[in-house]
Design a protein around this motif. Structure first.
Motif, PDB file in Angstrom:
ATOM      1  N   GLU A  65       0.841  -1.193   0.000  1.00  0.00           N
ATOM      2  CA  GLU A  65       0.000   0.000   0.000  1.00  0.00           C
ATOM      3  C   GLU A  65       0.879   1.247   0.000  1.00  0.00           C
ATOM      4  O   GLU A  65       1.873   1.311   0.724  1.00  0.00           O
ATOM      5  CB  GLU A  65      -0.907   0.006   1.227  1.00  0.00           C
ATOM      6  N   ILE A  66       0.501   2.239  -0.807  1.00  0.00           N
ATOM      7  CA  ILE A  66       1.242   3.495  -0.914  1.00  0.00           C
ATOM      8  C   ILE A  66       0.358   4.606  -0.367  1.00  0.00           C
ATOM      9  O   ILE A  66      -0.752   4.821  -0.854  1.00  0.00           O
ATOM     10  CB  ILE A  66       1.638   3.781  -2.373  1.00  0.00           C
ATOM     11  N   PHE A  67       0.858   5.290   0.664  1.00  0.00           N
ATOM     12  CA  PHE A  67       0.128   6.374   1.305  1.00  0.00           C
ATOM     13  C   PHE A  67       0.836   7.693   1.028  1.00  0.00           C
ATOM     14  O   PHE A  67       2.060   7.758   1.039  1.00  0.00           O
ATOM     15  CB  PHE A  67       0.083   6.173   2.824  1.00  0.00           C
ATOM     16  N   ILE A  68       0.074   8.736   0.784  1.00  0.00           N
ATOM     17  CA  ILE A  68       0.610  10.091   0.710  1.00  0.00           C
ATOM     18  C   ILE A  68      -0.112  10.902   1.762  1.00  0.00           C
ATOM     19  O   ILE A  68      -1.347  10.980   1.760  1.00  0.00           O
ATOM     20  CB  ILE A  68       0.432  10.708  -0.687  1.00  0.00           C
ATOM     21  N   ASN A  69       0.671  11.469   2.699  1.00  0.00           N
ATOM     22  CA  ASN A  69       0.120  12.215   3.836  1.00  0.00           C
ATOM     23  C   ASN A  69      -0.964  11.403   4.547  1.00  0.00           C
ATOM     24  O   ASN A  69      -2.061  11.880   4.803  1.00  0.00           O
ATOM     25  CB  ASN A  69      -0.420  13.576   3.395  1.00  0.00           C
ATOM     26  N   ALA A  74      -2.549   4.470  -3.646  1.00  0.00           N
ATOM     27  CA  ALA A  74      -2.185   3.495  -4.679  1.00  0.00           C
ATOM     28  C   ALA A  74      -1.718   2.192  -4.047  1.00  0.00           C
ATOM     29  O   ALA A  74      -1.475   2.118  -2.844  1.00  0.00           O
ATOM     30  CB  ALA A  74      -1.080   4.067  -5.565  1.00  0.00           C
ATOM     31  N   ARG A  75      -1.604   1.187  -4.888  1.00  0.00           N
ATOM     32  CA  ARG A  75      -0.968  -0.078  -4.523  1.00  0.00           C
ATOM     33  C   ARG A  75       0.146  -0.311  -5.532  1.00  0.00           C
ATOM     34  O   ARG A  75       0.097   0.205  -6.651  1.00  0.00           O
ATOM     35  CB  ARG A  75      -1.977  -1.220  -4.557  1.00  0.00           C
ATOM     36  N   GLY A  76       1.143  -1.060  -5.117  1.00  0.00           N
ATOM     37  CA  GLY A  76       2.261  -1.266  -6.016  1.00  0.00           C
ATOM     38  C   GLY A  76       3.064  -2.500  -5.671  1.00  0.00           C
ATOM     39  O   GLY A  76       2.676  -3.298  -4.824  1.00  0.00           O
ATOM     40  N   GLU A  77       4.191  -2.611  -6.345  1.00  0.00           N
ATOM     41  CA  GLU A  77       5.102  -3.744  -6.151  1.00  0.00           C
ATOM     42  C   GLU A  77       6.482  -3.228  -5.790  1.00  0.00           C
ATOM     43  O   GLU A  77       6.914  -2.176  -6.270  1.00  0.00           O
ATOM     44  CB  GLU A  77       5.201  -4.564  -7.440  1.00  0.00           C
ATOM     45  N   ILE A  78       7.177  -3.977  -4.963  1.00  0.00           N
ATOM     46  CA  ILE A  78       8.556  -3.657  -4.598  1.00  0.00           C
ATOM     47  C   ILE A  78       9.458  -4.042  -5.765  1.00  0.00           C
ATOM     48  O   ILE A  78       9.310  -5.111  -6.358  1.00  0.00           O
ATOM     49  CB  ILE A  78       8.983  -4.432  -3.329  1.00  0.00           C
ATOM     50  N   VAL A  79      10.378  -3.145  -6.111  1.00  0.00           N
ATOM     51  CA  VAL A  79      11.337  -3.410  -7.187  1.00  0.00           C
ATOM     52  C   VAL A  79      12.740  -3.122  -6.676  1.00  0.00           C
ATOM     53  O   VAL A  79      12.934  -2.375  -5.726  1.00  0.00           O
ATOM     54  CB  VAL A  79      11.038  -2.551  -8.446  1.00  0.00           C
ATOM     55  N   ILE A  92      -4.047   2.774  -9.008  1.00  0.00           N
ATOM     56  CA  ILE A  92      -4.389   4.034  -8.341  1.00  0.00           C
ATOM     57  C   ILE A  92      -5.723   3.830  -7.636  1.00  0.00           C
ATOM     58  O   ILE A  92      -6.668   3.294  -8.230  1.00  0.00           O
ATOM     59  CB  ILE A  92      -4.505   5.193  -9.359  1.00  0.00           C
ATOM     60  N   ILE A  93      -5.809   4.225  -6.380  1.00  0.00           N
ATOM     61  CA  ILE A  93      -7.024   4.094  -5.603  1.00  0.00           C
ATOM     62  C   ILE A  93      -7.860   5.358  -5.757  1.00  0.00           C
ATOM     63  O   ILE A  93      -7.396   6.447  -5.460  1.00  0.00           O
ATOM     64  CB  ILE A  93      -6.725   3.842  -4.105  1.00  0.00           C
ATOM     65  N   LYS A  94      -9.090   5.215  -6.213  1.00  0.00           N
ATOM     66  CA  LYS A  94      -9.976   6.366  -6.367  1.00  0.00           C
ATOM     67  C   LYS A  94     -10.510   6.782  -5.007  1.00  0.00           C
ATOM     68  O   LYS A  94     -10.892   5.923  -4.203  1.00  0.00           O
ATOM     69  CB  LYS A  94     -11.136   6.029  -7.297  1.00  0.00           C
ATOM     70  N   PRO A  95     -10.561   8.086  -4.727  1.00  0.00           N
ATOM     71  CA  PRO A  95     -11.117   8.547  -3.442  1.00  0.00           C
ATOM     72  C   PRO A  95     -12.604   8.212  -3.352  1.00  0.00           C
ATOM     73  O   PRO A  95     -13.304   8.211  -4.349  1.00  0.00           O
ATOM     74  CB  PRO A  95     -10.895  10.067  -3.446  1.00  0.00           C
TER      75      PRO A  95
END
Length: 96
Positions: A65-69, A74-79, A92-95
């Motif tokens: 899970e990717i959080f901003i403030n 969003a969700r993603g993968e470790i690279v 991308i997670i819609k509000p």
């Protein structure tokens, strides 16, 4: 720039470029990536040392899970890029 629609009226469409965002380029944001979670008593937390392995609630390959403030965006993968960990966004997670 507004483009005239059929009949000479303006459509309301405005073409934007990256330069239009220049005012927000220096706004600081806090980005957090959650690899997983676990619960443990404080006594066990105090015993953690370098190299200690902590079991998390996610499987290898599962999205992070990717959080901003503190807001999930969003969700993603470790690279791995040039021996450094990174994250690539896959959703991308819609509000709500």
């Amino acid at each position: 720039m507004n483009a005239p629609a059929a009949g000479g009226e303006f459509s309301g469409y405005i073409e934007r470029t990256a330069a239009d965002l220049e005012a927000v380029f220096d706004v600081p944001v806090r980005i957090s990536v959650v690899l997983g979670r676990t619960k443990m008593p404080v006594s066990q937390l105090l015993k953690l040392d370098t190299g200690t392995i902590i079991e998390l609630d996610r499987q290898v390959g599962e999205a992070v899970e990717i959080f901003i403030n503190d807001r999930l965006v969003a969700r993603g993968e470790i690279v791995l890029v040039e021996n450094r960990l990174g994250v690539t966004m896959t959703e991308i997670i819609k509000p709500q």
